[in-house]
Motif scaffolding. Structure first.
Motif, PDB file in Angstrom:
ATOM      1  N   LEU A 129       0.774  -1.190  -0.020  1.00 23.48           N
ATOM      2  CA  LEU A 129      -0.125   0.102   0.101  1.00 23.48           C
ATOM      3  C   LEU A 129       0.796   1.092   0.087  1.00 23.48           C
ATOM      4  CD1 LEU A 129      -2.571  -1.160   2.643  1.00 23.48           C
ATOM      5  CD2 LEU A 129      -3.194  -0.824   0.171  1.00 23.48           C
ATOM      6  N   PHE A 130       1.979   1.267   0.656  1.00 24.99           N
ATOM      7  CA  PHE A 130       2.881   2.478   0.939  1.00 24.99           C
ATOM      8  C   PHE A 130       3.454   2.610  -0.443  1.00 24.99           C
ATOM      9  CE2 PHE A 130       7.057   4.281   1.650  1.00 24.99           C
ATOM     10  CZ  PHE A 130       6.638   5.808   2.368  1.00 24.99           C
ATOM     11  N   LYS A 131       3.898   1.635  -0.931  1.00 21.76           N
ATOM     12  CA  LYS A 131       4.631   1.668  -2.455  1.00 21.76           C
ATOM     13  C   LYS A 131       3.450   2.440  -3.475  1.00 21.76           C
ATOM     14  CE  LYS A 131       7.210  -0.684  -5.828  1.00 21.76           C
ATOM     15  NZ  LYS A 131       7.908  -2.059  -6.165  1.00 21.76           N
ATOM     16  N   ASN A 132       2.367   1.876  -3.485  1.00 20.25           N
ATOM     17  CA  ASN A 132       1.400   2.303  -4.556  1.00 20.25           C
ATOM     18  C   ASN A 132       0.983   3.745  -4.117  1.00 20.25           C
ATOM     19  OD1 ASN A 132       1.298  -0.284  -5.758  1.00 20.25           O
ATOM     20  ND2 ASN A 132      -0.570  -0.904  -4.451  1.00 20.25           N
ATOM     21  N   TYR A 133       1.020   3.981  -2.742  1.00 21.61           N
ATOM     22  CA  TYR A 133       0.665   5.352  -2.449  1.00 21.61           C
ATOM     23  C   TYR A 133       2.053   6.434  -2.845  1.00 21.61           C
ATOM     24  CZ  TYR A 133       0.742   9.626   0.580  1.00 21.61           C
ATOM     25  OH  TYR A 133       0.488  10.735   1.091  1.00 21.61           O
ATOM     26  N   ALA A 134       3.200   6.031  -2.564  1.00 26.12           N
ATOM     27  CA  ALA A 134       4.253   6.617  -2.970  1.00 26.12           C
ATOM     28  C   ALA A 134       4.625   6.851  -4.544  1.00 26.12           C
ATOM     29  CB  ALA A 134       5.718   6.029  -2.658  1.00 26.12           C
ATOM     30  N   THR A 135       4.079   5.814  -5.337  1.00 25.62           N
ATOM     31  CA  THR A 135       4.018   5.988  -6.602  1.00 25.62           C
ATOM     32  C   THR A 135       3.126   6.903  -7.170  1.00 25.62           C
ATOM     33  OG1 THR A 135       5.142   3.792  -6.933  1.00 25.62           O
ATOM     34  CG2 THR A 135       4.046   4.592  -8.901  1.00 25.62           C
ATOM     35  N   GLU A 136       1.904   6.535  -6.663  1.00 24.31           N
ATOM     36  CA  GLU A 136       0.760   7.808  -6.918  1.00 24.31           C
ATOM     37  C   GLU A 136       0.899   9.140  -6.607  1.00 24.31           C
ATOM     38  OE1 GLU A 136      -3.911   8.094  -6.137  1.00 24.31           O
ATOM     39  OE2 GLU A 136      -2.895   6.246  -5.429  1.00 24.31           O
ATOM     40  N   TYR A 137       1.720   9.224  -5.419  1.00 27.43           N
ATOM     41  CA  TYR A 137       1.642  10.690  -5.184  1.00 27.43           C
ATOM     42  C   TYR A 137       2.879  11.414  -5.632  1.00 27.43           C
ATOM     43  CZ  TYR A 137       3.718  14.273  -1.919  1.00 27.43           C
ATOM     44  OH  TYR A 137       3.946  15.668  -1.493  1.00 27.43           O
ATOM     45  N   GLN A 138       3.996  10.463  -6.349  1.00 26.90           N
ATOM     46  CA  GLN A 138       4.987  10.906  -7.054  1.00 26.90           C
ATOM     47  C   GLN A 138       4.469  11.583  -8.466  1.00 26.90           C
ATOM     48  OE1 GLN A 138       8.080  11.862  -5.967  1.00 26.90           O
ATOM     49  NE2 GLN A 138       8.820  12.312  -7.885  1.00 26.90           N
ATOM     50  N   GLN A 139       3.492  10.398  -8.905  1.00 24.89           N
ATOM     51  CA  GLN A 139       2.713  10.945 -10.159  1.00 24.89           C
ATOM     52  C   GLN A 139       2.085  12.084 -10.302  1.00 24.89           C
ATOM     53  OE1 GLN A 139       0.627   7.353 -11.234  1.00 24.89           O
ATOM     54  NE2 GLN A 139       2.529   6.159 -11.763  1.00 24.89           N
ATOM     55  N   ASN A 140       1.444  12.280  -8.921  1.00 22.32           N
ATOM     56  CA  ASN A 140       0.325  13.579  -8.951  1.00 22.32           C
ATOM     57  C   ASN A 140       1.418  14.805  -8.683  1.00 22.32           C
ATOM     58  OD1 ASN A 140      -1.998  12.169  -9.063  1.00 22.32           O
ATOM     59  ND2 ASN A 140      -1.854  11.716  -6.630  1.00 22.32           N
ATOM     60  N   GLN A 141       2.537  14.631  -7.990  1.00 22.76           N
ATOM     61  CA  GLN A 141       3.518  15.504  -8.185  1.00 22.76           C
ATOM     62  C   GLN A 141       4.025  16.043  -9.549  1.00 22.76           C
ATOM     63  OE1 GLN A 141       2.400  17.082  -4.791  1.00 22.76           O
ATOM     64  NE2 GLN A 141       4.917  17.628  -5.002  1.00 22.76           N
ATOM     65  N   LEU A 142       4.374  15.004 -10.279  1.00 23.45           N
ATOM     66  CA  LEU A 142       4.891  15.436 -11.617  1.00 23.45           C
ATOM     67  C   LEU A 142       3.806  15.912 -12.499  1.00 23.45           C
ATOM     68  CD1 LEU A 142       6.822  11.869 -12.523  1.00 23.45           C
ATOM     69  CD2 LEU A 142       7.714  14.323 -11.896  1.00 23.45           C
TER      70      LEU A 142
ATOM     71  N   VAL B  89      12.820   6.578 -11.775  1.00 25.49           N
ATOM     72  CA  VAL B  89      12.029   5.663 -10.759  1.00 25.49           C
ATOM     73  C   VAL B  89      12.884   5.533  -9.582  1.00 25.49           C
ATOM     74  CG1 VAL B  89      11.320   3.267 -10.346  1.00 25.49           C
ATOM     75  CG2 VAL B  89      11.080   4.419 -12.659  1.00 25.49           C
ATOM     76  N   GLU B  90      14.159   5.720  -9.533  1.00 28.31           N
ATOM     77  CA  GLU B  90      14.890   5.211  -8.323  1.00 28.31           C
ATOM     78  C   GLU B  90      14.546   6.472  -7.144  1.00 28.31           C
ATOM     79  OE1 GLU B  90      18.928   7.923  -9.314  1.00 28.31           O
ATOM     80  OE2 GLU B  90      19.018   5.732  -9.286  1.00 28.31           O
ATOM     81  N   ASN B  91      14.105   7.732  -7.742  1.00 29.03           N
ATOM     82  CA  ASN B  91      13.607   8.717  -6.789  1.00 29.03           C
ATOM     83  C   ASN B  91      12.422   8.115  -5.900  1.00 29.03           C
ATOM     84  OD1 ASN B  91      15.606  10.654  -7.777  1.00 29.03           O
ATOM     85  ND2 ASN B  91      14.012  11.496  -9.167  1.00 29.03           N
ATOM     86  N   VAL B  92      11.541   7.490  -6.614  1.00 36.26           N
ATOM     87  CA  VAL B  92      10.364   6.924  -5.984  1.00 36.26           C
ATOM     88  C   VAL B  92      10.867   5.782  -5.114  1.00 36.26           C
ATOM     89  CG1 VAL B  92       8.264   5.430  -6.121  1.00 36.26           C
ATOM     90  CG2 VAL B  92       8.711   7.455  -7.728  1.00 36.26           C
ATOM     91  N   ASP B  93      11.727   4.823  -5.679  1.00 35.41           N
ATOM     92  CA  ASP B  93      12.388   3.678  -4.859  1.00 35.41           C
ATOM     93  C   ASP B  93      12.890   4.176  -3.429  1.00 35.41           C
ATOM     94  OD1 ASP B  93      11.183   2.194  -6.878  1.00 35.41           O
ATOM     95  OD2 ASP B  93      13.229   1.802  -7.921  1.00 35.41           O
ATOM     96  N   THR B  94      13.476   5.293  -3.674  1.00 35.43           N
ATOM     97  CA  THR B  94      14.532   5.930  -2.345  1.00 35.43           C
ATOM     98  C   THR B  94      13.392   6.161  -1.317  1.00 35.43           C
ATOM     99  OG1 THR B  94      16.082   6.940  -3.755  1.00 35.43           O
ATOM    100  CG2 THR B  94      15.941   7.618  -1.682  1.00 35.43           C
ATOM    101  N   TRP B  95      12.262   6.741  -1.597  1.00 33.00           N
ATOM    102  CA  TRP B  95      11.156   7.107  -0.863  1.00 33.00           C
ATOM    103  C   TRP B  95      10.773   5.837  -0.167  1.00 33.00           C
ATOM    104  CZ3 TRP B  95       6.269   9.952  -1.962  1.00 33.00           C
ATOM    105  CH2 TRP B  95       5.456  10.372  -0.774  1.00 33.00           C
TER     106      TRP B  95
END
Length: 470
Positions: free
Chosen positions: A32-45, A158-164
Motif C-alpha cells: 500500500l505504501f509503495k502504491n501510495y508513494a508511486t501515486e503521490y509522485q505521479q500526482n506531483q509530476l 524511478v529510483e527517486n520513488v524507490d528511495t522514498w
C-alpha cells in the motif's frame, strides 16, 4: 512433566500467530505504501507539468522554440526532473540530447503524446530507451488561447520513488523489530502468568499422589482455570476428609473389637468358670441351682449383645430396607409402659404418663417397640428409687419426652452418648453401651430425631421429635 515445556509451548503459541500477522500486515502495508508513494509522485509530476505548461503558455506568444529551450535550461537548474516540449509539428525540444525524431519514438510514447494532444494528461514509461535510467513520464497539454499547441513531458527517475519507498521500508522494519521485541516480552510475561497456576496444580496433584492432602491452589479468578483450581481444592478437601474418616473408621473398628471383646469376656468367663466347677464336682448340691441361674443370666446377656450387634449391622447397611406400615404409636407405647411398670416396681418408680395423643406413623412396629423399650429401660436403670418417671407427648411441638429424676449425665459425655459401646465413668460395668446407639439408628430410619438433655444428679430428658411421616 517438565515444568518449562508448557511455558515454552504457550510462548510459541502466542509468538507464531503474532509473527505471522505482523509479517502479513507489514507486506500489505509495504504494498500500500509503495502504491501510495508511486501515486503521490505521479500526482506531483502532473502538478509540475501543469505548472510548466501554464508558464510556457503565458510566454509562448512572444517566445520562439529557442526561447523555450533557454527557459527549459533555467528550469533544470532548480529541478531534478527532465522536461521535453513537443510542438504541434511533433518537433521535440530537449536539453542537450540533440534532435529526437518523433517517428523514432516507441508506440507507447507516441500513444502518450497523442492522448495529451487530445486534451488528457497521461502517464507512461515508454521513453526509457531515450533516458539514462528507468523513468516515469507525465504528459500534459500546452495551451495558447485555449488551443493545444504542444505537449509538456516531465521525466523523473524511478529510483527517486524507490528511495522514498526504501526509506519507508526501513522505518517499517525498525517498527516491526520493536513490536516483535515488545510482543516477545509480553508473551514471556503472559506465559509465566498463565502457566504458574498450572504448574502449581501439577505440583499439588503430585503431593496428593504422595499422600499429602493438606494442600491448596491459590487462584481466585472466575475462569476455566479458576474452576479447575476450585475442583482440585475441593478434591483435596474431600481426600483429606476421607483420610480422616478412614483413620476414624480404623479407630472405631479397633475400639469396636476391643469393646466387643470386653463385653463378651465377662459372661464367657462366668460361663466357663461355672461349667468347669460343675464338671469337676466342686459345687455343693445346694448351690447347683444358683450356678445354673448365673449361667442362664450370662447366656441371656450374650444373646442380647449378639442381637443388638446384628441389629446395628443391619441398620448401618446402605441396602437396609423394611416394609413400612401405618402403626399406632400410642398402642405400642401402652404395651411398653405395661412391661416397664413391672421392671420399675423393684425401685418403687412412680409414673406420670400422658401419651393419648401420640400419632400414627409409617414404620415398623417391632423396631418402634424396641426403641421405646430401650428408652424406658434406661430411665428405670438410672432413676433414683422412689422417684417419678414422666412420659409425655406434646402435640404442639410433636415431641415425646422421657424424663427421669436420677443420676443424670456428665456434660462431657453428652456428645458421645449415642456412640457404640460408649459408657460414661458412672456407667462402667452397667450394660453393653449399645442401647442408645441402637435407639438412635431406629429413630433415624423412622424419620425421628433423638436428643438428650441432662443435669448431673438432677434429671435426664430424652426428646423424640416426630418428623413428617405421621
Amino acid at each position: 512433566m517438565k515444568q518449562g515445556s508448557i511455558t515454552n509451548r504457550f510462548r510459541w503459541y502466542i509468538l507464531i500467530p503474532l509473527l505471522s500477522f505482523a509479517i502479513l500486515l507489514s507486506f500489505m502495508f509495504f504494498v500500500l505504501f509503495k502504491n501510495y508513494a508511486t501515486e503521490y509522485q505521479q500526482n506531483q509530476l502532473i502538478s509540475q507539468a501543469q505548472n510548466i505548461s501554464e508558464a510556457l503558455s503565458s510566454t509562448s506568444t512572444h517566445m520562439s522554440m529557442g526561447g523555450m529551450g533557454m527557459y527549459l535550461r533555467f528550469l533544470y537548474q532548480s529541478m531534478e526532473e527532465e522536461v521535453w516540449v513537443v510542438d504541434k509539428d511533433f518537433q521535440i525540444l530537449t536539453r542537450g540530447r540533440g534532435a529526437i525524431s518523433y517517428q523514432q519514438l516507441p508506440e507507447e510514447a507516441k500513444q502518450l503524446v497523442t492522448e495529451v494532444f487530445e486534451g488528457k494528461s497521461s502517464i507512461n514509461e515508454g521513453f526509457n530507451l531515450y533516458l539514462d535510467d528507468e523513468s516515469i513520464t507525465v504528459g500534459t497539454p500546452l495551451y495558447v488561447s485555449s488551443q493545444i499547441v504542444g505537449v509538456v513531458l516531465v521525466h523523473t527517475k524511478v529510483e527517486n520513488v524507490d528511495t522514498w519507498v526504501n526509506q519507508g521500508l526501513i522505518y517499517l522494519m525498525i517498527s516491526l523489530l520493536i513490536g516483535m521485541s515488545i510482543s516477545f516480552v509480553a508473551a514471556w510475561l503472559l506465559s509465566k502468568r498463565f502457566t504458574k497456576p498450572l504448574i502449581e496444580m501439577s505440583q499439588m496433584t503430585s503431593q496428593i499422589a504422595s499422600g499429602k492432602t493438606d494442600v491448596t491452589v491459590n487462584y481466585r479468578y472466575e475462569d476455566e482455570l479458576g474452576t479447575l483450581a476450585q475442583s482440585l481444592n475441593h478434591m483435596a478437601l474431600q481426600l483429606k476428609q476421607a483420610s480422616h474418616q478412614r483413620f476414624e473408621m480404623e479407630r472405631l473398628r479397633k475400639n469396636f473389637i476391643a469393646s466387643v471383646s470386653h463385653e463378651l469376656k465377662t459372661p464367657v468367663t462366668v460361663l466357663s468358670g461355672a461349667i468347669e466347677s460343675l464338671m469337676d464336682r466342686m459345687v455343693e448340691t445346694e448351690d447347683i441351682d444358683s450356678y445354673y441361674e448365673k449361667m442362664q443370666r450370662n447366656v441371656f446377656v450374650l444373646k442380647r449383645l449378639i442381637s443388638d450387634l446384628l441389629e446395628l449391622t443391619r441398620l448401618d447397611s446402605p441396602d437396609f430396607t423394611f416394609e413400612k406400615q401405618r402403626v399406632d404409636t400410642y398402642k405400642i407405647m401402652e404395651h411398653c409402659l405395661f412391661n416397664a411398670q413391672f421392671s420399675g416396681a423393684e425401685k418403687k418408680i412412680h409414673w406420670h404418663v400422658d401419651v393419648k395423643s401420640l400419632p400414627k406413623i409409617l414404620g415398623d412396629e417391632d423396631r418402634l417397640t424396641q426403641l421405646f423399650t430401650i428408652l424406658l429401660d434406661n430411665a428405670i436403670q438410672y432413676s433414683y428409687p422412689d422417684k417419678v418417671i414422666s412420659v409425655i407427648y406434646r402435640p404442639e411441638e410433636r415431641q415425646l419426652l422421657f424424663e427421669d429424676e436420677g443420676e443424670g449425665i456428665d456434660e462431657h459425655d453428652l456428645p458421645h452418648i449415642f456412640d457404640q459401646f460408649y459408657k460414661g465413668k458412672s456407667e462402667q460395668g452397667r450394660g453393653s453401651g449399645l442401647g442408645l446407639a441402637l435407639a438412635s439408628k431406629i429413630a433415624k430410619v423412622h424419620d425421628l430425631d433423638l436428643r438428650i438433655e441432662s443435669e448431673k444428679g438432677v434429671y435426664t430428658r430424652v426428646i423424640v421429635q416426630f418428623g413428617g411421616n405421621s
